[in-house]
Design a protein around this motif. Structure first.
Motif, PDB file in Angstrom:
ATOM      1  N   GLN A  81       0.827  -1.210   0.000  1.00 55.39           N
ATOM      2  CA  GLN A  81       0.000   0.000   0.000  1.00 55.39           C
ATOM      3  C   GLN A  81       0.855   1.250   0.000  1.00 55.39           C
ATOM      4  OE1 GLN A  81      -2.555  -0.566   3.379  1.00 55.39           O
ATOM      5  NE2 GLN A  81      -4.023  -1.847   2.248  1.00 55.39           N
ATOM      6  N   ARG A  82       2.023   1.196   0.637  1.00 57.02           N
ATOM      7  CA  ARG A  82       2.912   2.354   0.594  1.00 57.02           C
ATOM      8  C   ARG A  82       3.496   2.595  -0.793  1.00 57.02           C
ATOM      9  NH1 ARG A  82       4.094   0.502   5.844  1.00 57.02           N
ATOM     10  NH2 ARG A  82       5.761  -0.865   5.082  1.00 57.02           N
ATOM     11  N   GLN A  83       3.429   1.560  -1.646  1.00 55.14           N
ATOM     12  CA  GLN A  83       3.848   1.709  -3.043  1.00 55.14           C
ATOM     13  C   GLN A  83       2.679   2.101  -3.930  1.00 55.14           C
ATOM     14  OE1 GLN A  83       6.196  -1.680  -4.443  1.00 55.14           O
ATOM     15  NE2 GLN A  83       6.669  -2.232  -2.322  1.00 55.14           N
ATOM     16  N   ASN A  84       1.557   2.516  -3.281  1.00 58.12           N
ATOM     17  CA  ASN A  84       0.350   2.931  -3.997  1.00 58.12           C
ATOM     18  C   ASN A  84      -0.249   1.803  -4.830  1.00 58.12           C
ATOM     19  OD1 ASN A  84       0.519   5.619  -3.008  1.00 58.12           O
ATOM     20  ND2 ASN A  84       2.015   6.136  -4.627  1.00 58.12           N
ATOM     21  N   LYS A  85      -0.171   0.570  -4.310  1.00 56.84           N
ATOM     22  CA  LYS A  85      -0.785  -0.577  -4.958  1.00 56.84           C
ATOM     23  C   LYS A  85      -2.093  -0.917  -4.232  1.00 56.84           C
ATOM     24  CE  LYS A  85       2.618  -1.223  -7.853  1.00 56.84           C
ATOM     25  NZ  LYS A  85       2.440  -1.006  -9.311  1.00 56.84           N
ATOM     26  N   ASP A  86      -3.091  -1.311  -5.012  1.00 54.88           N
ATOM     27  CA  ASP A  86      -4.400  -1.624  -4.438  1.00 54.88           C
ATOM     28  C   ASP A  86      -4.381  -3.056  -3.888  1.00 54.88           C
ATOM     29  OD1 ASP A  86      -6.998  -1.739  -3.659  1.00 54.88           O
ATOM     30  OD2 ASP A  86      -7.879  -1.486  -5.663  1.00 54.88           O
ATOM     31  N   VAL A  87      -3.761  -3.215  -2.736  1.00 53.45           N
ATOM     32  CA  VAL A  87      -3.689  -4.515  -2.056  1.00 53.45           C
ATOM     33  C   VAL A  87      -4.435  -4.388  -0.734  1.00 53.45           C
ATOM     34  CG1 VAL A  87      -2.170  -6.275  -1.071  1.00 53.45           C
ATOM     35  CG2 VAL A  87      -1.453  -5.000  -3.108  1.00 53.45           C
ATOM     36  N   MET A  88      -5.349  -5.307  -0.487  1.00 56.23           N
ATOM     37  CA  MET A  88      -6.199  -5.213   0.705  1.00 56.23           C
ATOM     38  C   MET A  88      -6.166  -6.530   1.478  1.00 56.23           C
ATOM     39  SD  MET A  88      -9.802  -5.240  -1.348  1.00 56.23           S
ATOM     40  CE  MET A  88     -10.049  -6.339  -2.753  1.00 56.23           C
ATOM     41  N   LEU A  89      -6.534  -6.407   2.751  1.00 57.23           N
ATOM     42  CA  LEU A  89      -6.644  -7.572   3.621  1.00 57.23           C
ATOM     43  C   LEU A  89      -8.048  -8.135   3.544  1.00 57.23           C
ATOM     44  CD1 LEU A  89      -4.723  -6.546   6.880  1.00 57.23           C
ATOM     45  CD2 LEU A  89      -4.150  -8.418   5.340  1.00 57.23           C
ATOM     46  N   GLY A  90      -8.129  -9.447   3.385  1.00 58.54           N
ATOM     47  CA  GLY A  90      -9.423 -10.114   3.416  1.00 58.54           C
ATOM     48  C   GLY A  90      -9.703 -10.665   4.801  1.00 58.54           C
ATOM     49  N   ASP A  91     -10.229 -11.874   4.842  1.00 58.78           N
ATOM     50  CA  ASP A  91     -10.486 -12.528   6.134  1.00 58.78           C
ATOM     51  C   ASP A  91      -9.158 -12.974   6.735  1.00 58.78           C
ATOM     52  OD1 ASP A  91     -13.194 -12.213   5.791  1.00 58.78           O
ATOM     53  OD2 ASP A  91     -13.403 -14.106   4.708  1.00 58.78           O
ATOM     54  N   ILE A  92      -8.850 -12.477   7.918  1.00 60.63           N
ATOM     55  CA  ILE A  92      -7.619 -12.831   8.620  1.00 60.63           C
ATOM     56  C   ILE A  92      -7.991 -13.495   9.924  1.00 60.63           C
ATOM     57  CG2 ILE A  92      -5.467 -11.995   9.617  1.00 60.63           C
ATOM     58  CD1 ILE A  92      -5.550 -11.727   6.636  1.00 60.63           C
ATOM     59  N   ALA A  93      -7.388 -14.638  10.193  1.00 58.44           N
ATOM     60  CA  ALA A  93      -7.689 -15.353  11.437  1.00 58.44           C
ATOM     61  C   ALA A  93      -7.227 -14.528  12.631  1.00 58.44           C
ATOM     62  CB  ALA A  93      -7.003 -16.716  11.436  1.00 58.44           C
ATOM     63  N   THR A  94      -7.768 -14.851  13.795  1.00 59.23           N
ATOM     64  CA  THR A  94      -7.344 -14.175  15.006  1.00 59.23           C
ATOM     65  C   THR A  94      -5.849 -14.387  15.222  1.00 59.23           C
ATOM     66  OG1 THR A  94      -7.925 -16.143  16.280  1.00 59.23           O
ATOM     67  CG2 THR A  94      -9.589 -14.419  16.087  1.00 59.23           C
ATOM     68  N   ALA A  95      -5.252 -13.469  15.945  1.00 61.95           N
ATOM     69  CA  ALA A  95      -3.805 -13.523  16.160  1.00 61.95           C
ATOM     70  C   ALA A  95      -3.408 -14.854  16.776  1.00 61.95           C
ATOM     71  CB  ALA A  95      -3.366 -12.365  17.055  1.00 61.95           C
ATOM     72  N   GLU A  96      -2.594 -15.604  16.057  1.00 58.42           N
ATOM     73  CA  GLU A  96      -2.121 -16.900  16.540  1.00 58.42           C
ATOM     74  C   GLU A  96      -0.707 -17.117  16.042  1.00 58.42           C
ATOM     75  OE1 GLU A  96      -3.323 -21.651  16.355  1.00 58.42           O
ATOM     76  OE2 GLU A  96      -4.684 -20.120  15.583  1.00 58.42           O
ATOM     77  N   THR A  97       0.156 -17.545  16.935  1.00 59.60           N
ATOM     78  CA  THR A  97       1.555 -17.777  16.583  1.00 59.60           C
ATOM     79  C   THR A  97       1.747 -19.233  16.185  1.00 59.60           C
ATOM     80  OG1 THR A  97       2.275 -16.059  18.130  1.00 59.60           O
ATOM     81  CG2 THR A  97       3.926 -17.641  17.394  1.00 59.60           C
ATOM     82  N   VAL A  98       2.336 -19.457  15.013  1.00 56.35           N
ATOM     83  CA  VAL A  98       2.596 -20.805  14.519  1.00 56.35           C
ATOM     84  C   VAL A  98       4.067 -20.906  14.153  1.00 56.35           C
ATOM     85  CG1 VAL A  98       0.259 -21.186  13.680  1.00 56.35           C
ATOM     86  CG2 VAL A  98       1.933 -20.119  12.182  1.00 56.35           C
ATOM     87  N   THR A  99       4.578 -22.128  14.166  1.00 63.21           N
ATOM     88  CA  THR A  99       5.987 -22.366  13.843  1.00 63.21           C
ATOM     89  C   THR A  99       6.131 -22.618  12.347  1.00 63.21           C
ATOM     90  OG1 THR A  99       6.343 -23.317  16.034  1.00 63.21           O
ATOM     91  CG2 THR A  99       7.989 -23.795  14.349  1.00 63.21           C
ATOM     92  N   LEU A 100       6.782 -21.680  11.662  1.00 60.03           N
ATOM     93  CA  LEU A 100       6.957 -21.772  10.218  1.00 60.03           C
ATOM     94  C   LEU A 100       8.320 -21.195   9.844  1.00 60.03           C
ATOM     95  CD1 LEU A 100       3.488 -20.385   9.067  1.00 60.03           C
ATOM     96  CD2 LEU A 100       4.190 -22.769   8.966  1.00 60.03           C
ATOM     97  N   ASN A 101       8.669 -21.362   8.586  1.00 57.48           N
ATOM     98  CA  ASN A 101       9.831 -20.677   8.032  1.00 57.48           C
ATOM     99  C   ASN A 101       9.362 -19.285   7.618  1.00 57.48           C
ATOM    100  OD1 ASN A 101      12.016 -19.731   6.647  1.00 57.48           O
ATOM    101  ND2 ASN A 101      11.999 -21.317   5.080  1.00 57.48           N
ATOM    102  N   GLY A 102       9.552 -18.322   8.514  1.00 56.10           N
ATOM    103  CA  GLY A 102       8.992 -16.993   8.300  1.00 56.10           C
ATOM    104  C   GLY A 102       9.471 -16.335   7.022  1.00 56.10           C
ATOM    105  N   ALA A 103      10.778 -16.432   6.735  1.00 61.53           N
ATOM    106  CA  ALA A 103      11.315 -15.789   5.540  1.00 61.53           C
ATOM    107  C   ALA A 103      10.734 -16.412   4.274  1.00 61.53           C
ATOM    108  CB  ALA A 103      12.842 -15.892   5.536  1.00 61.53           C
ATOM    109  N   GLY A 104      10.630 -17.743   4.264  1.00 60.52           N
ATOM    110  CA  GLY A 104      10.083 -18.402   3.078  1.00 60.52           C
ATOM    111  C   GLY A 104       8.624 -18.078   2.859  1.00 60.52           C
ATOM    112  N   ILE A 105       7.831 -18.057   3.921  1.00 61.60           N
ATOM    113  CA  ILE A 105       6.407 -17.746   3.784  1.00 61.60           C
ATOM    114  C   ILE A 105       6.222 -16.307   3.316  1.00 61.60           C
ATOM    115  CG2 ILE A 105       4.244 -17.477   5.062  1.00 61.60           C
ATOM    116  CD1 ILE A 105       4.944 -20.348   4.493  1.00 61.60           C
ATOM    117  N   ARG A 106       6.984 -15.406   3.895  1.00 62.07           N
ATOM    118  CA  ARG A 106       6.858 -14.003   3.488  1.00 62.07           C
ATOM    119  C   ARG A 106       7.243 -13.821   2.020  1.00 62.07           C
ATOM    120  NH1 ARG A 106       6.610  -9.257   6.460  1.00 62.07           N
ATOM    121  NH2 ARG A 106       7.253  -7.369   5.317  1.00 62.07           N
ATOM    122  N   ARG A 107       8.313 -14.499   1.582  1.00 60.43           N
ATOM    123  CA  ARG A 107       8.715 -14.392   0.178  1.00 60.43           C
ATOM    124  C   ARG A 107       7.651 -14.981  -0.736  1.00 60.43           C
ATOM    125  NH1 ARG A 107      13.310 -16.347   0.791  1.00 60.43           N
ATOM    126  NH2 ARG A 107      13.047 -18.504   0.107  1.00 60.43           N
TER     127      ARG A 107
END
Length: 440
Positions: free
Chosen positions: A311-337
Motif C-alpha cells: 500500500q505504501r507503493q500505492n498498490k491496491d492490495v487489501m486484507l481479506g479474512d484474517i484469522a485471530t492472532a495466533e503464533t505458529v511455527t513456520l519458516n517466516g522468511a520463506g512464507i513471506r517471500r
C-alpha cells in the motif's frame, strides 16, 4: 465382504495393525479352547456323572415302589442312602410344587437338568441353590420325593477355573506383549517423525535404535538426509557464486552506460535491469526454504506488514479474512517471500489483490486473489513449473517475469508439508492462489 471392503475397517496405524496381529490369534485360541473344553470335556463329563446319579435315583425309586407308606419307604432306604452319601425325604402334601433353580451362567446345571429330563420321566425339578448341594425332586406313588446330594457328584469341581485361569494368563501375557511391542514400535515412530520434520524443513535429531531392520532404515534415512542437505547447499553456493560473479560486470556495464547519452542508453539500461532481476530470481529460487530455521510467526502481523508495504507503493492490495492472532511455527522468511511473490503477480497482471489467511487445527490456508485475466485451468500444472512463462495468459505490456515466482511458492508449500493450488476467484474474477500448509 470383499478384501477391499474389509480394508475400510482395518487399523491404519502400524501400532493398531500390530495390536490386531497380536490379539487376533490370542482371541481365536481362547475361543477354540473354551468351546472345545466346554462342549467336549465339561459337557461330556457332566453328562456321564449325571447318568451315574440317575442309576442311583432309579435304585431308590425301585425301593420306594415296594413300600405302602412313606415311613416304611424311608426306613427301607436307610441301608442305601448312607453308602450313597444321599439325603432323601418326602415333601409334605401341603408343600408347593418345586421349580427349577439354576444360575444364569450355570452351564453344568443345565447339562444335568437336560440329562435327567431326558432319562427320568417322573422328574419334577432340579435345583442348584448354592455351590455345594443339588436338590432333585421326583414323583412317586407315595408323593413328591426329594433327593439331596453333594454338587461335586454331578458337576466337576470349579469347572470354570480352567477357563478363568486361561483368560487371566492370556490377558497378562497380552499386556506384556503390548509393552514389548510398544518399545519395538517407538524407534519406527521416531524415524517417521524425523522424516516428516525433514520434509517440512526441520532437521530433527535422530539416533539409531531398535531392531536391526529399523536401524538399517534409520541409517538409510540419515544418509539420504545428508546427501540432500549437501546438494541443497552446493546448489545454493553455486548459484550464489554465479550471481555474485555476474553482478560485478553488470555494475561495470551500468557505470559505462551512465557516461553515454541518456536517450541512447535507455534500452540498454532496461536490458541490464532485466538481467539483474533475472539473477535475483535465480538466487531466490536457489535459496531453498528448508535450509532456514523455523520460527514462531504471527501470521496476522505478517499479513498486515506485507499488505502495508504494498500500500505504501500505492498498490491496491487489501486484507481479506484474517484469522485471530495466533503464533505458529513456520519458516517466516520463506512464507513471506511466497506471499510477496503471489501479491506481486496479482498487482502486475491485475489492478487489485487481496490476501486472506485461515487457520485450523490441521492446516494453514493463505489465499491471494486478483482481478487479472487469470490462468486457464488446463495450464495450472504447467504454471508452477520453474522457468515457465504463460504468455497468452497474462498481459505482456506489464512484463512476464522470469517464470520462477509460482515455482518458489510451490517449493515453500512442499517444504512445509503442504500444497499449492490455483483456481478462479469468485469475488474478484481473476486468479486465486492458495498456499495450504500442514500443522504439527
Amino acid at each position: 465382504m470383499s478384501p477391499r471392503g474389509m480394508k475400510r475397517y482395518m487399523p491404519r496405524s502400524l501400532y493398531g495393525r500390530a495390536a490386531l496381529i497380536l490379539l487376533l490369534p490370542v482371541v481365536a485360541l481362547q475361543l477354540v479352547v473354551s468351546v472345545s473344553f466346554v462342549k467336549r470335556d465339561l459337557e461330556d463329563v457332566t453328562a456321564q456323572m449325571s447318568r451315574t446319579i440317575l442309576r442311583e435315583i432309579n435304585l431308590l425309586h425301585d425301593v420306594v415302589e415296594q413300600e405302602e407308606t412313606q415311613d416304611a419307604a424311608i426306613a427301607r432306604l436307610q441301608p442305601y442312602i448312607g453308602p450313597l452319601n444321599i439325603t432323601a425325604r418326602f415333601l409334605p402334601q401341603s408343600a408347593a410344587s418345586p421349580k427349577d433353580i439354576l444360575g444364569l451362567g450355570d452351564f453344568s446345571g443345565r447339562v444335568v437338568q437336560k440329562t435327567l429330563q431326558k432319562n427320568l420321566p417322573n422328574l419334577l425339578a432340579v435345583q442348584f441353590p448354592n455351590n455345594k448341594e443339588v436338590r432333585i425332586f421326583t414323583v412317586t406313588h407315595l408323593g413328591s420325593f426329594e433327593i439331596l446330594l453333594d454338587q461335586r457328584r454331578l458337576t466337576a469341581a470349579a469347572p470354570h477355573q480352567l477357563i478363568l485361569t486361561l483368560v487371566v494368563f492370556s490377558l497378562l501375557m497380552t499386556m506384556i506383549s503390548f509393552v514389548y511391542m510398544r518399545n519395538q514400535l517407538r524407534p519406527i515412530k521416531r524415524l517417521a517423525r524425523a522424516a516428516q520434520a525433514f520434509g517440512r524443513g526441520r532437521s530433527m535429531p535422530y539416533v539409531l535404535s531398535g531392531a536391526t531392520e529399523v536401524r538399517a532404515a534409520g541409517q538409510a534415512f540419515l544418509d539420504m538426509r545428508a546427501r540432500i542437505e549437501r546438494q541443497i547447499e552446493q546448489r545454493t553456493l553455486i548459484l550464489s557464486g554465479v550471481s555474485h560473479d555476474l553482478r560485478t560486470p553488470l555494475t561495470r556495464l551500468k557505470l559505462g552506460l551512465s557516461l553515454l547519452d541518456e536517450e541512447e542508453i535507455a534500452p540498454l539500461l532496461r536490458d541490464v535491469d532485466e538481467m539483474q532481476a533475472l539473477l535475483d530470481a535465480f538466487l531466490d529460487f536457489a535459496r531453498d526454504s528448508s535450509t532456514s530455521r523455523p520460527e514462531a510467526v504471527d501470521l496476522k502481523a505478517m499479513a498486515e506488514g506485507v499488505v502495508g508495504d504494498w500500500q505504501r507503493q500505492n498498490k491496491d492490495v487489501m486484507l481479506g479474512d484474517i484469522a485471530t492472532a495466533e503464533t505458529v511455527t513456520l519458516n517466516g522468511a520463506g512464507i513471506r517471500r511466497a506471499v510477496q511473490n503471489l501479491i506481486s503477480n496479482g498487482v502486475r497482471y491485475g489492478s487489485r489483490a487481496r490476501l486472506s489467511i485461515f487457520i485450523s487445527s490441521a492446516s494453514i490456508q493463505i489465499c491471494v486473489e486478483d482481478d487479472g485475466p487469470g490462468i486457464p485451468e488446463e495450464l495450472w500444472d504447467e504454471a508452477v513449473r520453474p522457468f515457465t512463462r504463460l504468455d497468452p495468459a497474462r498481459n505482456q505490456n506489464k512484463g512476464s517475469g522470469v517464470g520462477l515466482g509460482l515455482a518458489i511458492v510451490a517449493d515453500v508449500a512442499r517444504a512445509h508439508g503442504g500444497v499449492f493450488r490455483l483456481g478462479k476467484s469468485e469475488d474478484l474474477g481473476g486468479l486465486k492462489a492458495e498456499l495450504v500448509l500442514g500443522r504439527d
